[in-house]
Design a protein around this motif. Structure first.
Motif, mmCIF file in Angstrom:
data_model
loop_
_atom_site.group_PDB
_atom_site.id
_atom_site.type_symbol
_atom_site.label_atom_id
_atom_site.label_comp_id
_atom_site.label_asym_id
_atom_site.label_seq_id
_atom_site.Cartn_x
_atom_site.Cartn_y
_atom_site.Cartn_z
ATOM 1 N N LEU A 156 0.823 -1.222 0.000
ATOM 2 C CA LEU A 156 0.000 0.000 0.000
ATOM 3 C C LEU A 156 0.856 1.270 0.000
ATOM 4 O O LEU A 156 0.333 2.375 -0.016
ATOM 5 N N GLY A 157 2.167 1.089 0.115
ATOM 6 C CA GLY A 157 3.061 2.250 -0.002
ATOM 7 C C GLY A 157 3.805 2.641 1.258
ATOM 8 O O GLY A 157 4.566 3.615 1.250
ATOM 9 N N THR A 158 3.594 1.921 2.370
ATOM 10 C CA THR A 158 4.331 2.239 3.603
ATOM 11 C C THR A 158 5.721 1.602 3.529
ATOM 12 O O THR A 158 5.879 0.495 3.000
ATOM 13 N N ASN A 159 6.695 2.311 4.072
ATOM 14 C CA ASN A 159 8.061 1.781 4.120
ATOM 15 C C ASN A 159 8.157 0.900 5.381
ATOM 16 O O ASN A 159 8.159 1.413 6.493
ATOM 17 N N VAL A 160 8.210 -0.430 5.206
ATOM 18 C CA VAL A 160 8.074 -1.342 6.346
ATOM 19 C C VAL A 160 9.425 -1.940 6.772
ATOM 20 O O VAL A 160 10.202 -2.420 5.938
ATOM 21 N N HIS A 161 9.670 -1.887 8.083
ATOM 22 C CA HIS A 161 10.879 -2.472 8.670
ATOM 23 C C HIS A 161 10.452 -3.566 9.646
ATOM 24 O O HIS A 161 9.616 -3.315 10.511
ATOM 25 N N ILE A 162 11.042 -4.756 9.506
ATOM 26 C CA ILE A 162 10.664 -5.864 10.402
ATOM 27 C C ILE A 162 11.830 -6.175 11.322
ATOM 28 O O ILE A 162 12.933 -6.505 10.854
ATOM 29 N N ILE A 163 11.581 -6.106 12.617
ATOM 30 C CA ILE A 163 12.658 -6.346 13.590
ATOM 31 C C ILE A 163 12.440 -7.716 14.218
ATOM 32 O O ILE A 163 11.439 -7.966 14.895
ATOM 33 N N ASN A 164 13.372 -8.624 13.925
ATOM 34 C CA ASN A 164 13.228 -10.030 14.286
ATOM 35 C C ASN A 164 14.315 -10.405 15.275
ATOM 36 O O ASN A 164 15.492 -10.226 14.994
ATOM 37 N N ARG A 165 13.900 -10.990 16.412
ATOM 38 C CA ARG A 165 14.945 -11.338 17.384
ATOM 39 C C ARG A 165 15.684 -12.616 16.957
ATOM 40 O O ARG A 165 16.782 -12.889 17.391
ATOM 41 N N ASP A 166 15.081 -13.436 16.048
ATOM 42 C CA ASP A 166 15.724 -14.690 15.625
ATOM 43 C C ASP A 166 16.689 -14.438 14.468
ATOM 44 O O ASP A 166 16.730 -13.352 13.909
ATOM 45 N N LYS A 167 17.402 -15.547 14.088
ATOM 46 C CA LYS A 167 18.411 -15.437 13.028
ATOM 47 C C LYS A 167 17.758 -15.219 11.664
ATOM 48 O O LYS A 167 18.272 -14.548 10.792
ATOM 49 N N GLU A 168 16.612 -15.881 11.471
ATOM 50 C CA GLU A 168 15.895 -15.700 10.207
ATOM 51 C C GLU A 168 14.400 -15.863 10.444
ATOM 52 O O GLU A 168 13.986 -16.197 11.554
ATOM 53 N N ILE A 169 13.623 -15.666 9.391
ATOM 54 C CA ILE A 169 12.172 -15.823 9.564
ATOM 55 C C ILE A 169 11.764 -17.258 9.234
ATOM 56 O O ILE A 169 12.538 -18.005 8.643
ATOM 57 N N LEU A 170 10.559 -17.634 9.611
ATOM 58 C CA LEU A 170 9.965 -18.935 9.272
ATOM 59 C C LEU A 170 10.846 -20.102 9.712
ATOM 60 O O LEU A 170 11.050 -21.074 8.963
ATOM 61 N N GLY A 171 11.389 -19.982 10.930
ATOM 62 C CA GLY A 171 12.345 -20.962 11.451
ATOM 63 C C GLY A 171 11.860 -22.400 11.404
ATOM 64 O O GLY A 171 12.669 -23.317 11.320
ATOM 65 N N GLN A 172 10.542 -22.632 11.435
ATOM 66 C CA GLN A 172 10.038 -24.013 11.477
ATOM 67 C C GLN A 172 9.965 -24.646 10.096
ATOM 68 O O GLN A 172 9.592 -25.806 9.958
ATOM 69 N N PHE A 173 10.329 -23.880 9.055
ATOM 70 C CA PHE A 173 10.217 -24.396 7.686
ATOM 71 C C PHE A 173 11.561 -24.856 7.142
ATOM 72 O O PHE A 173 12.624 -24.395 7.574
ATOM 73 N N ASP A 174 11.497 -25.766 6.151
ATOM 74 C CA ASP A 174 12.702 -26.229 5.476
ATOM 75 C C ASP A 174 13.404 -25.034 4.812
ATOM 76 O O ASP A 174 12.739 -24.095 4.365
ATOM 77 N N ARG A 175 14.733 -25.140 4.741
ATOM 78 C CA ARG A 175 15.526 -24.036 4.185
ATOM 79 C C ARG A 175 15.018 -23.580 2.808
ATOM 80 O O ARG A 175 14.926 -22.397 2.517
ATOM 81 N N SER A 176 14.658 -24.565 1.937
ATOM 82 C CA SER A 176 14.235 -24.218 0.571
ATOM 83 C C SER A 176 12.990 -23.319 0.602
ATOM 84 O O SER A 176 12.889 -22.363 -0.171
ATOM 85 N N ILE A 177 12.074 -23.625 1.509
ATOM 86 C CA ILE A 177 10.825 -22.846 1.597
ATOM 87 C C ILE A 177 11.118 -21.468 2.194
ATOM 88 O O ILE A 177 10.647 -20.441 1.705
ATOM 89 N N ARG A 178 11.929 -21.503 3.246
ATOM 90 C CA ARG A 178 12.302 -20.256 3.932
ATOM 91 C C ARG A 178 12.965 -19.270 2.976
ATOM 92 O O ARG A 178 12.598 -18.104 2.910
ATOM 93 N N THR A 179 13.950 -19.784 2.205
ATOM 94 C CA THR A 179 14.702 -18.849 1.361
ATOM 95 C C THR A 179 13.845 -18.356 0.191
ATOM 96 O O THR A 179 13.957 -17.212 -0.227
#
Ligand SMILES: Cc1cc2nc3c(=O)[nH]c(=O)nc-3n(C[C@H](O)[C@H](O)[C@H](O)COP(=O)(O)OP(=O)(O)OC[C@H]3O[C@@H](n4cnc5c(N)ncnc54)[C@H](O)[C@@H]3O)c2cc1C
Ligand SMILES: NC(=O)c1ccc[n+]([C@@H]2O[C@H](COP(=O)([O-])OP(=O)(O)OC[C@H]3O[C@@H](n4cnc5c(N)ncnc54)[C@H](O)[C@@H]3O)[C@@H](O)[C@H]2O)c1
Length: 450
Positions: free
Chosen positions: A174-197
């Motif tokens: 919608l046009g907002t400049n979004v910043h995501i602050i994640n305490r973990d190493k990456e997102i979607l940690g429970q998923f296989d690497r191929s899906i995550r990347t």
């Protein structure tokens, strides 16, 4: 003093399902909800506004059109979740905060209500973070974002789970400049690497990610808000949103008066959803299972059955799946990883329909046991979740994935990707020496060999 056989506390996904289900079975049931606007988180600050926001973000709507669209969709569904409709179904509805005064009695607006059984379905609320200055300068959550009068030009979201990803991506579109602050190493940690990347490669184009990051302090700077990270980095945004997990909504319930115990922040239940007082059940986000509307519905069904035929329902979450409605969608069918003997993976690269759409990034992974029965699955891709319902259904039916290879799948559909997995699985069986020898012998007996 009012008396009912069952009192359901909380008029959100779980509570409405329970009250309507019991009323249909002619049970004397009452429902208590804080406000007349039934529907809970899902209708007012969760599933419905978030999916409406996602839709608006793909239609080039302005912020005014977006919030109006959200308001209209909620109002339309509200009719279905109205007090009148529930009273029409035979449910006695009480409006106000329920609080236990004893194990068999609650109070609502000074009125006492007795019941033989209770079902607590009071949901969850956003987890508050101990960040210095955040209460003073204020922040958004899923409860306030959808009602903003003005669209923030920039938004810092603390948390990187489904809420942050779905709402962050939509706000970005919608046009907002979004910043995501994640305490973990990456997102979607429970998923296989191929899906995550694969998913991350899309999200990285639309949002800026700060991984292994913690916000320590925030302060106002003019009309803006400054986030100060633990490593000293700083980020200046128009608004902050916190989406860092949920806590059970038990604030006003006075559970101690009923003898209902908690475990790690949620109401403690057995696998029949009974609390430490067997006549009091708890379902939905207030317990520590899957925090989804369809989980609350599933648990409601199990509790209705248990109230009527007190018998444990086996494998309640057997074909439970969840979807993150980003683009691309990210899908997971849950199942015990220890039962998986092999995980088959297929991508869209060899599927003609996907080729016509230049869509190479669809990945489906299916964990199977030694008979080819489905244990679990993960997938990423545009609209992939609808297709994956066939995977969940095949698991529910306890069928092998080989059954897909005998299906006639119209050409060219996206569903051919599932048949591709089945064909790969079947062709490996065909290539086994013992099977090859049997075929050769049979062909020779029939006089058809070389
Ligand atoms: C942004 C967002 C997006 C989401 N998207 C999805 C999605 O796409 N799909 C999905 O499956 N799930 C989604 N969820 C999760 C889903 O909304 C919740 O899992 C679901 O609403 C939980 O239902 P519930 O019945 O446990 O609680 P709720 O629906 O929150 O209902 C609780 C009700 O209890 C009432 N209440 C609380 N305390 C009292 C009291 N003391 N007395 C009387 N009444 C009380 C509240 O007013 C409320 O009406 C989303 C959640 C969020 C936050
Ligand atoms: N499509 C859906 O079905 C859907 C959509 C949205 C939400 N939900 C439900 O709502 C629940 C809550 O969603 P959520 O996204 O708030 O929670 P979550 O618990 O799934 O994710 C929280 C995220 O915040 C991060 N985090 C926690 N503390 C942090 C901190 N101090 N700083 C930075 N990052 C921090 C965590 O590492 C995690 O990535 C989900 O579990 C989900 O079941 C479902």
């Amino acid at each position: 003093m009012k008396e009912h056989k069952v009192v359901v506390i909380g008029g959100g996904s779980g509570g409405l399902y329970t009250a309507a289900g019991l009323a249909r079975l002619h049970v004397d049931v009452a429902l208590v909800n804080i406000t007349e606007k039934l529907g809970g988180d899902c209708l007012h600050s969760g599933c419905v506004p978030s999916k409406s926001l996602i839709y608006a973000s793909t239609q080039g709507m302005t912020w005014e059109q977006t919030t109006e669209h959200i308001r209209k969709v909620i109002a339309e569904i509200q009719v279905h979740d109205s007090v009148e409709r529930f009273e029409g179904l035979g449910v006695s509805v009480y409006i106000g905060h329920a609080k236990f005064v004893s194990p068999y009695e609650i109070e609502v607006n000074g009125q006492r209500i007795r019941a033989k059984k209770f079902v607590i379905a009071t949901g969850s609320k956003p987890r508050e973070l101990p960040i210095e200055g955040i209460e003073t300068i204020g922040y958004l959550t899923n409860e306030s974002l959808f009602h903003l009068k003005e669209q923030p030009k920039s938004l810092g979201i603390i948390g990187a789970g489904p809420i942050a990803l779905e709402l962050g991506q939509a706000m970005s579109k919608l046009g907002t400049n979004v910043h995501i602050i994640n305490r973990d190493k990456e997102i979607l940690g429970q998923f296989d690497r191929s899906i995550r990347t694969t998913a991350a490669s899309y999200f990285d184009k639309e949002m800026t990610f700060y991984h292994q990051a913690q916000v320590e302090r925030v302060e106002a700077q003019g009309n803006q808000k400054l986030l100060i990270f633990n490593d000293g980095k700083q980020l200046l945004v128009d608004e902050i949103m916190v989406a860092a997990g949920r806590v059970a909504n038990i604030g006003s319930l006075r559970l101690e008066n009923a003898g209902v115990a908690m475990k790690e922040g949620f109401i403690k239940v057995t696998d029949t959803h009974q609390t430490t007082k067997a006549h009091i059940y708890a379902i939905g986000d207030v317990i520590d299972t899957y925090a989804h509307t369809h989980a609350a519905g599933l648990e409601a069904r199990a509790v209705i059955e248990h109230i009527i035929f007190p018998k444990k329902k086996k494998d309640l979450y057997f074909d439970f799946s969840a979807i993150i409605y980003t683009s691309p969608e990210v899908y997971q069918l849950f199942g015990n990883e220890n039962e998986v003997v092999e995980t088959l993976q297929v991508t869209s690269k060899d599927i003609d329909r996907y080729k016509t759409e230049n869509m190479e990034d669809v990945i489906i992974r299916i964990g199977i046991d030694k008979k080819g029965n489905i244990i679990n699955a993960q997938a990423v891709g545009p609209h992939i979740s609808d297709l994956m319902q066939l995977v969940a259904y095949t698991k529910r039916m306890k069928k092998s994935i080989s059954t897909w290879s005998s299906m006639t799948v119209p050409y060219p559909t996206h569903a051919q990707i599932l048949q591709q997995i089945a064909n790969t699985y079947m062709s490996r069986t065909l290539e086994k020496p013992i099977v090859q020898n049997l075929i050769k012998t049979y062909i020779s007996i029939r006089g058809l060999g070389k």
